[in-house]
Write a protein that holds these residues in place. Structure first.
Motif, PDB file in Angstrom:
ATOM      1  N   UNK A 147       0.771  -1.569   0.391  1.00  0.00           N
ATOM      2  CA  UNK A 147      -0.190  -0.200  -0.075  1.00  0.00           C
ATOM      3  C   UNK A 147       1.115   1.263   0.474  1.00  0.00           C
ATOM      4  N   UNK A 148       0.140   2.767  -1.025  1.00  0.00           N
ATOM      5  CA  UNK A 148       0.891   3.883  -0.862  1.00  0.00           C
ATOM      6  C   UNK A 148       0.827   4.413  -1.668  1.00  0.00           C
ATOM      7  N   UNK A 149       0.371   5.393  -1.915  1.00  0.00           N
ATOM      8  CA  UNK A 149       0.989   6.305  -2.944  1.00  0.00           C
ATOM      9  C   UNK A 149       1.964   7.386  -3.176  1.00  0.00           C
ATOM     10  N   UNK A 150       3.082   7.399  -2.121  1.00  0.00           N
ATOM     11  CA  UNK A 150       4.639   7.772  -2.236  1.00  0.00           C
ATOM     12  C   UNK A 150       5.642   7.788  -3.241  1.00  0.00           C
ATOM     13  N   UNK A 151       6.224   8.690  -3.102  1.00  0.00           N
ATOM     14  CA  UNK A 151       6.576   8.791  -4.831  1.00  0.00           C
ATOM     15  C   UNK A 151       7.825   7.085  -4.738  1.00  0.00           C
ATOM     16  N   UNK A 152       8.703   7.134  -3.485  1.00  0.00           N
ATOM     17  CA  UNK A 152       9.187   5.983  -3.410  1.00  0.00           C
ATOM     18  C   UNK A 152       8.831   4.325  -3.335  1.00  0.00           C
ATOM     19  N   UNK A 153       6.741   4.289  -2.320  1.00  0.00           N
ATOM     20  CA  UNK A 153       6.454   3.326  -3.348  1.00  0.00           C
ATOM     21  C   UNK A 153       6.052   3.353  -4.704  1.00  0.00           C
ATOM     22  N   UNK A 313      -1.881   3.414   5.812  1.00  0.00           N
ATOM     23  CA  UNK A 313      -1.069   2.027   6.106  1.00  0.00           C
ATOM     24  C   UNK A 313      -1.839   2.787   7.395  1.00  0.00           C
ATOM     25  N   UNK A 314      -1.665   2.957   8.302  1.00  0.00           N
ATOM     26  CA  UNK A 314      -2.466   3.214   9.891  1.00  0.00           C
ATOM     27  C   UNK A 314      -4.083   2.466  10.174  1.00  0.00           C
ATOM     28  N   UNK A 315      -4.568   3.788   8.679  1.00  0.00           N
ATOM     29  CA  UNK A 315      -5.751   3.322   8.917  1.00  0.00           C
ATOM     30  C   UNK A 315      -6.652   2.119   8.195  1.00  0.00           C
ATOM     31  N   UNK A 316      -5.414   1.001   7.113  1.00  0.00           N
ATOM     32  CA  UNK A 316      -6.169   0.040   7.067  1.00  0.00           C
ATOM     33  C   UNK A 316      -5.678  -1.261   8.079  1.00  0.00           C
ATOM     34  N   UNK A 317      -4.528  -0.736   8.576  1.00  0.00           N
ATOM     35  CA  UNK A 317      -4.309  -1.797   9.306  1.00  0.00           C
ATOM     36  C   UNK A 317      -5.694  -1.630  10.902  1.00  0.00           C
ATOM     37  N   UNK A 318      -5.792  -0.828  11.289  1.00  0.00           N
ATOM     38  CA  UNK A 318      -6.796  -0.674  12.631  1.00  0.00           C
ATOM     39  C   UNK A 318      -7.848  -1.160  11.897  1.00  0.00           C
ATOM     40  N   UNK A 349       7.310  -1.144   8.990  1.00  0.00           N
ATOM     41  CA  UNK A 349       6.369  -1.288   8.838  1.00  0.00           C
ATOM     42  C   UNK A 349       5.587  -2.233   9.495  1.00  0.00           C
ATOM     43  N   UNK A 350       6.568  -3.246  10.181  1.00  0.00           N
ATOM     44  CA  UNK A 350       6.799  -3.704  11.608  1.00  0.00           C
ATOM     45  C   UNK A 350       5.937  -3.343  12.345  1.00  0.00           C
ATOM     46  N   UNK A 351       6.201  -2.950  13.098  1.00  0.00           N
ATOM     47  CA  UNK A 351       5.954  -1.267  14.453  1.00  0.00           C
ATOM     48  C   UNK A 351       4.649  -1.169  14.121  1.00  0.00           C
TER      49      UNK A 351
END
Length: 444
Positions: A147-153, A313-318, A349-351
């Protein structure tokens, strides 16, 4: 059997359009004709599933002008130009602009069929690659986890596609908890070995003798499992913690790789997970092994460099943990969003997964804050890394995007309900969704 490619025929002379169309239809192509460039442009978009054959000399917009517009919309679209006898300068100009090739009147129909075949094959390859890239962006189950829309992803997904299609060995490195093993799975899933064996061995989990046997054998009569090199034959062998291999085992691995030749019978994906400060995989691997593996290399981006991906990520995980525990996901305030964005995330991400689960559990109890979870985590995890400050505008935009995204999800894409809850007029909501790349169709 592959579906026949379309051929758009653009010519102001009806007899010419019909004769070209009939000849190509007999060759198995699906043709459509246009009497003017203006009419053709109403149909020919960036993903047109075929090629174009166009006359150069036409009233109104001529073929060169049409070609320029088509190249501006999709520079990979093959366009074959038809020129009059002796119109060499026009043909040269067409090739300079980006034409696939040209036919000089009176032309040989067989020559036209051959050009159409080559152009169609090139177009099919382009469209197949484009479809694969779209699948990579959000299609397959494995890729959906990236997941992610940042340039690095965005770059990471592109790298996975490119290296997945290649066939050499790969080195994946980066900080702990960034998802290196997930990327190894993704490389296998998008490549030509997708249907073959995927074998994963943790080099740090076994003593040297046991590891040597697991990797290379020999097999004993009582053994039920093949050595990993044999088990993964034709597929992918992933070696986690490659830096844990002794010099002796590194030499044996290199020998096996050299014996296989090119392309490799078994593709090796090495994962480096160095914990020691200032150490890299280049420092601990034999130079010849390192350079064999690092010819194709992916370095995983740390979470702190991924900007608003952290909130996504936090939203999807929660949400996932809330569904698992049968409760509502915690609502993130603007202050908490800023704290999540500012956190150093040494465990990456693990944290974040750990924080999201604990946030759901404490929300279910009705106590605790995200800030307290971050503080306790940072005290436990050493060394603590620092983050660079961001402009206030970035924090505000990240929170705004998260808020609209969460509200759209909660209301399953109901624009009216989102407008009412966020007190936004429709035009403002539309503008903000466009700004943040949010599409209503994704929430329906």
């Amino acid at each position: 059997m592959a579906q026949a490619m379309k051929i758009a025929i653009v010519d102001d002379e009806q007899d010419m359009r019909q004769s070209i169309s009939q000849w190509l239809a007999l060759s198995g192509y699906d043709t459509e004709t246009f009497a003017s460039a203006e009419d053709a442009l109403k149909v020919l978009g960036p993903d047109y599933p075929g090629i174009v054959i166009s006359d150069i000399k036409m009233p109104g917009m001529d073929g060169i002008q049409l070609l320029k517009k088509l190249m501006g919309a999709d520079s990979t679209l093959p366009v074959i130009m038809i020129t009059g006898h002796g119109d060499v300068p026009m043909a040269v100009e067409a090739m300079r602009v980006g034409a696939f090739d040209f036919l000089e009147k009176p032309f040989n129909p067989d020559r036209m069929s051959e050009l159409a075949k080559r152009a169609s094959n090139a177009r099919r390859l382009t469209l197949d690659n484009r479809a694969l890239r779209r699948e990579l962006s959000g299609g397959t189950q494995i890729m959906n986890k990236l997941i992610g829309a940042s340039p690095v992803m965005e770059r990471l997904r592109e790298d996975i596609l490119d290296l997945g299609q290649a066939d050499g060995h790969v080195l994946i490195d980066g900080e702990t908890g960034t998802g290196k093993t997930l990327v190894a799975h993704a490389l296998h899933a998008v490549g030509s070995r997708a249907g073959k064996k995927f074998v994963l061995v943790s080099c740090a989990a076994l003593e040297e003798e046991a590891l040597a046997k697991r990797l290379f054998g020999p097999m004993m009569p009582e053994d039920t499992q093949l050595p990993a090199i044999e088990e993964a034959r034709g597929g992918t062998l992933v070696l986690e913690d490659i830096e844990a291999l002794s010099d002796t085992l590194q030499a044996r691995l290199l020998s096996v790789m050299n014996e296989q030749g090119t392309p490799a019978e078994t593709r090796i994906v090495a994962i480096s997970n160095l914990q020691e400060a200032g150490k890299t995989s280049e420092d601990v691997l034999r130079p010849d092994l390192f350079y064999r593996l690092a010819a194709l290399r992916i370095t995983m981006p740390p979470l702190r460099q991924r900007g608003e991906d952290i909130l996504t990520l936090f939203t999807r995980l929660s949400e996932q943990f809330a569904e698992e525990y049968g409760c509502d996901a915690p609502q993130v305030s603007a202050q908490e969003a800023a704290q999540l964005l500012q956190a150093p995330w040494p465990g990456n991400v693990r944290q974040l997964i750990n924080i999201a689960e604990r946030a759901v559990l404490q929300s279910r109890r009705g106590s605790g804050t995200i800030a307290s979870l971050l503080m306790s985590d940072h005290e436990e995890m050493q060394p603590v890394m620092t983050t660079e400050g961001k402009p206030l505008k970035e924090y505000v935009e990240a929170f705004e995007r998260m808020l609209i995204d969460n509200t759209m999800r909660r209301h399953k894409g109901s624009i009216a309900s989102v407008m009412e809850e966020l007190c936004l007029p429709r035009r403002t909501l539309n503008e903000k969704m466009a700004k943040y790349g949010l599409q209503r169709a994704d929430y329906l």
